[in-house]
Each structure stands twice: as C-alpha cells, then as structure tokens.
Write a protein that holds these residues in place. Structure first.
Motif, PDB file in Angstrom:
ATOM      1  N   ALA A  37      -9.713 -10.509 -30.748  1.00  0.00           N
ATOM      2  CA  ALA A  37      -8.445  -9.950 -31.220  1.00  0.00           C
ATOM      3  C   ALA A  37      -7.887  -8.965 -30.191  1.00  0.00           C
ATOM      4  O   ALA A  37      -6.672  -8.914 -29.970  1.00  0.00           O
ATOM      5  N   PHE A  38      -8.772  -8.191 -29.574  1.00  0.00           N
ATOM      6  CA  PHE A  38      -8.315  -7.249 -28.543  1.00  0.00           C
ATOM      7  C   PHE A  38      -7.627  -7.991 -27.407  1.00  0.00           C
ATOM      8  O   PHE A  38      -6.529  -7.619 -26.988  1.00  0.00           O
ATOM      9  N   TRP A  39      -8.254  -9.048 -26.888  1.00  0.00           N
ATOM     10  CA  TRP A  39      -7.689  -9.753 -25.741  1.00  0.00           C
ATOM     11  C   TRP A  39      -6.484 -10.604 -26.108  1.00  0.00           C
ATOM     12  O   TRP A  39      -5.577 -10.776 -25.296  1.00  0.00           O
ATOM     13  N   MET A  40      -6.442 -11.117 -27.317  1.00  0.00           N
ATOM     14  CA  MET A  40      -5.291 -11.933 -27.720  1.00  0.00           C
ATOM     15  C   MET A  40      -4.079 -11.081 -28.061  1.00  0.00           C
ATOM     16  O   MET A  40      -2.950 -11.553 -28.016  1.00  0.00           O
ATOM     17  N   GLY A  41      -4.287  -9.815 -28.379  1.00  0.00           N
ATOM     18  CA  GLY A  41      -3.190  -8.935 -28.745  1.00  0.00           C
ATOM     19  C   GLY A  41      -2.705  -8.044 -27.616  1.00  0.00           C
ATOM     20  O   GLY A  41      -1.936  -7.111 -27.839  1.00  0.00           O
ATOM     21  N   MET A  42      -3.174  -8.315 -26.411  1.00  0.00           N
ATOM     22  CA  MET A  42      -2.765  -7.497 -25.265  1.00  0.00           C
ATOM     23  C   MET A  42      -1.261  -7.527 -25.089  1.00  0.00           C
ATOM     24  O   MET A  42      -0.667  -8.546 -25.373  1.00  0.00           O
ATOM     25  N   PRO A  43      -0.596  -6.538 -24.633  1.00  0.00           N
ATOM     26  CA  PRO A  43      -1.022  -5.228 -24.163  1.00  0.00           C
ATOM     27  C   PRO A  43      -0.986  -4.152 -25.255  1.00  0.00           C
ATOM     28  O   PRO A  43      -1.439  -3.046 -25.043  1.00  0.00           O
ATOM     29  N   LEU A  44      -0.479  -4.494 -26.438  1.00  0.00           N
ATOM     30  CA  LEU A  44      -0.345  -3.480 -27.495  1.00  0.00           C
ATOM     31  C   LEU A  44      -1.698  -2.971 -27.975  1.00  0.00           C
ATOM     32  O   LEU A  44      -1.800  -1.830 -28.437  1.00  0.00           O
ATOM     33  N   THR A  45      -2.738  -3.780 -27.862  1.00  0.00           N
ATOM     34  CA  THR A  45      -4.041  -3.327 -28.334  1.00  0.00           C
ATOM     35  C   THR A  45      -4.559  -2.135 -27.535  1.00  0.00           C
ATOM     36  O   THR A  45      -5.378  -1.367 -28.040  1.00  0.00           O
ATOM     37  N   TRP A  46      -4.095  -1.935 -26.329  1.00  0.00           N
ATOM     38  CA  TRP A  46      -4.485  -0.724 -25.582  1.00  0.00           C
ATOM     39  C   TRP A  46      -3.964   0.522 -26.279  1.00  0.00           C
ATOM     40  O   TRP A  46      -4.633   1.563 -26.295  1.00  0.00           O
ATOM     41  N   VAL A  47      -2.777   0.421 -26.860  1.00  0.00           N
ATOM     42  CA  VAL A  47      -2.232   1.563 -27.610  1.00  0.00           C
ATOM     43  C   VAL A  47      -3.133   1.862 -28.801  1.00  0.00           C
ATOM     44  O   VAL A  47      -3.479   3.012 -29.070  1.00  0.00           O
ATOM     45  N   TRP A  48      -3.523   0.804 -29.541  1.00  0.00           N
ATOM     46  CA  TRP A  48      -4.400   1.010 -30.703  1.00  0.00           C
ATOM     47  C   TRP A  48      -5.759   1.545 -30.268  1.00  0.00           C
ATOM     48  O   TRP A  48      -6.369   2.347 -30.973  1.00  0.00           O
ATOM     49  N   PHE A  49      -6.236   1.094 -29.104  1.00  0.00           N
ATOM     50  CA  PHE A  49      -7.531   1.545 -28.596  1.00  0.00           C
ATOM     51  C   PHE A  49      -7.561   3.066 -28.430  1.00  0.00           C
ATOM     52  O   PHE A  49      -8.556   3.711 -28.733  1.00  0.00           O
ATOM     53  N   PHE A  50      -6.449   3.636 -27.947  1.00  0.00           N
ATOM     54  CA  PHE A  50      -6.415   5.073 -27.708  1.00  0.00           C
ATOM     55  C   PHE A  50      -5.919   5.895 -28.899  1.00  0.00           C
ATOM     56  O   PHE A  50      -6.156   7.099 -28.946  1.00  0.00           O
ATOM     57  N   THR A  51      -5.227   5.282 -29.850  1.00  0.00           N
ATOM     58  CA  THR A  51      -4.655   6.073 -30.952  1.00  0.00           C
ATOM     59  C   THR A  51      -5.405   5.959 -32.276  1.00  0.00           C
ATOM     60  O   THR A  51      -5.418   6.915 -33.043  1.00  0.00           O
ATOM     61  N   VAL A  52      -6.006   4.823 -32.562  1.00  0.00           N
ATOM     62  CA  VAL A  52      -6.700   4.626 -33.837  1.00  0.00           C
ATOM     63  C   VAL A  52      -8.159   5.015 -33.674  1.00  0.00           C
ATOM     64  O   VAL A  52      -8.852   4.500 -32.811  1.00  0.00           O
ATOM     65  N   GLY A  53      -8.612   5.942 -34.501  1.00  0.00           N
ATOM     66  CA  GLY A  53      -9.990   6.392 -34.417  1.00  0.00           C
ATOM     67  C   GLY A  53     -10.973   5.360 -34.931  1.00  0.00           C
ATOM     68  O   GLY A  53     -10.690   4.622 -35.874  1.00  0.00           O
ATOM     69  N   GLU A  54     -12.124   5.320 -34.323  1.00  0.00           N
ATOM     70  CA  GLU A  54     -13.184   4.397 -34.740  1.00  0.00           C
ATOM     71  C   GLU A  54     -13.695   4.811 -36.117  1.00  0.00           C
ATOM     72  O   GLU A  54     -14.096   5.950 -36.326  1.00  0.00           O
ATOM     73  N   GLY A  55     -13.665   3.916 -37.058  1.00  0.00           N
ATOM     74  CA  GLY A  55     -14.136   4.213 -38.411  1.00  0.00           C
ATOM     75  C   GLY A  55     -13.262   5.211 -39.138  1.00  0.00           C
ATOM     76  O   GLY A  55     -13.745   6.018 -39.919  1.00  0.00           O
ATOM     77  N   SER A  56     -11.945   5.166 -38.913  1.00  0.00           N
ATOM     78  CA  SER A  56     -11.043   6.160 -39.500  1.00  0.00           C
ATOM     79  C   SER A  56     -10.370   5.682 -40.782  1.00  0.00           C
ATOM     80  O   SER A  56      -9.370   6.243 -41.191  1.00  0.00           O
ATOM     81  N   GLU A  57     -10.928   4.644 -41.429  1.00  0.00           N
ATOM     82  CA  GLU A  57     -10.331   4.138 -42.661  1.00  0.00           C
ATOM     83  C   GLU A  57     -10.362   5.241 -43.717  1.00  0.00           C
ATOM     84  O   GLU A  57     -11.399   5.860 -43.956  1.00  0.00           O
ATOM     85  N   PRO A  58      -9.225   5.504 -44.355  1.00  0.00           N
ATOM     86  CA  PRO A  58      -9.202   6.584 -45.345  1.00  0.00           C
ATOM     87  C   PRO A  58     -10.049   6.239 -46.562  1.00  0.00           C
ATOM     88  O   PRO A  58     -10.070   5.099 -47.014  1.00  0.00           O
ATOM     89  N   ARG A  59     -10.753   7.204 -47.044  1.00  0.00           N
ATOM     90  CA  ARG A  59     -11.570   7.031 -48.241  1.00  0.00           C
ATOM     91  C   ARG A  59     -10.718   7.418 -49.447  1.00  0.00           C
ATOM     92  O   ARG A  59     -10.154   8.505 -49.497  1.00  0.00           O
ATOM     93  N   ILE A  60     -10.642   6.530 -50.396  1.00  0.00           N
ATOM     94  CA  ILE A  60      -9.854   6.781 -51.596  1.00  0.00           C
ATOM     95  C   ILE A  60     -10.817   7.113 -52.730  1.00  0.00           C
ATOM     96  O   ILE A  60     -11.694   6.311 -53.064  1.00  0.00           O
ATOM     97  N   ALA A  61     -10.641   8.279 -53.316  1.00  0.00           N
ATOM     98  CA  ALA A  61     -11.516   8.703 -54.401  1.00  0.00           C
ATOM     99  C   ALA A  61     -11.178   7.913 -55.668  1.00  0.00           C
ATOM    100  O   ALA A  61     -10.007   7.668 -55.961  1.00  0.00           O
TER     101      ALA A  61
END
Length: 98
Positions: A37-61
């Motif tokens: 998915a990273f390579w097929m979505g280039m070049p926008l995936t570089w933006v996600w690589f630097f902006t979206v935190g690893e394991g940052s899915e919000p936890r909903i109580a």
C-alpha cells in the motif's frame, strides 16, 4: 475511452492504497499489505509516513452501563401496575412465564 478507464482505475487504486496505508499505520499493523500500500500510494504516502503516528488509533470508551437504572424502571412500572390492579400486559408485549 480505454485511456480514461485506465486513468480512473489507477486513481481508485491510488486512493485505496493511501486509505489502507493510513489505516494500517494508525492501527500499528505491519505486513505485506502495508508495504505494498505504501508503494502503490506514492507520493502521498510519504506525507502520511511523517504525519500519522504509529498506533495512533483513538480509543473510544464504551458507554456507561445503565443496567441498574433499567432494572429499577422495570420494578417501578410493575409496582404501578399492581397498585392499579392491572395483571395483564399491554397488547403487543409478552408476559414471561416463571
């Protein structure tokens, strides 16, 4: 017409690849699907690589459990019915057998 269809399919694949990559990054998932998915979505995936935190899915109580309040409401309703002398349940409801 064939060129337009190719462009449309390519754009859809690109969009889906970006969505899959962002979702996998948020969940902290690793594997081949994330790599491709990273390579097929280039070049926008570089933006996600630097902006979206690893394991940052919000936890909903989960919502608070209102079991006790519901049970109390049923008890009040039954006591009101008994006070009025009503022993049958309204039409459209079932009476549970003891």
């Amino acid at each position: 017409m064939q060129g337009f269809i190719n462009e449309l399919v390519g754009a859809l694949v690109w969009l889906v690849a970006n969505g899959v990559y962002v979702d996998a990054r948020r969940k902290g998932a690793r594997g081949a699907h994330r790599f491709f998915a990273f390579w097929m979505g280039m070049p926008l995936t570089w933006v996600w690589f630097f902006t979206v935190g690893e394991g940052s899915e919000p936890r909903i109580a989960p919502p608070p459990d209102d079991e006790e309040a519901l049970l109390e409401e049923v008890r009040r309703d039954r006591s009101r019915r008994l006070a009025r002398g009503q022993t049958e349940f309204p039409e459209g409801t079932k009476q549970e057998e003891a």
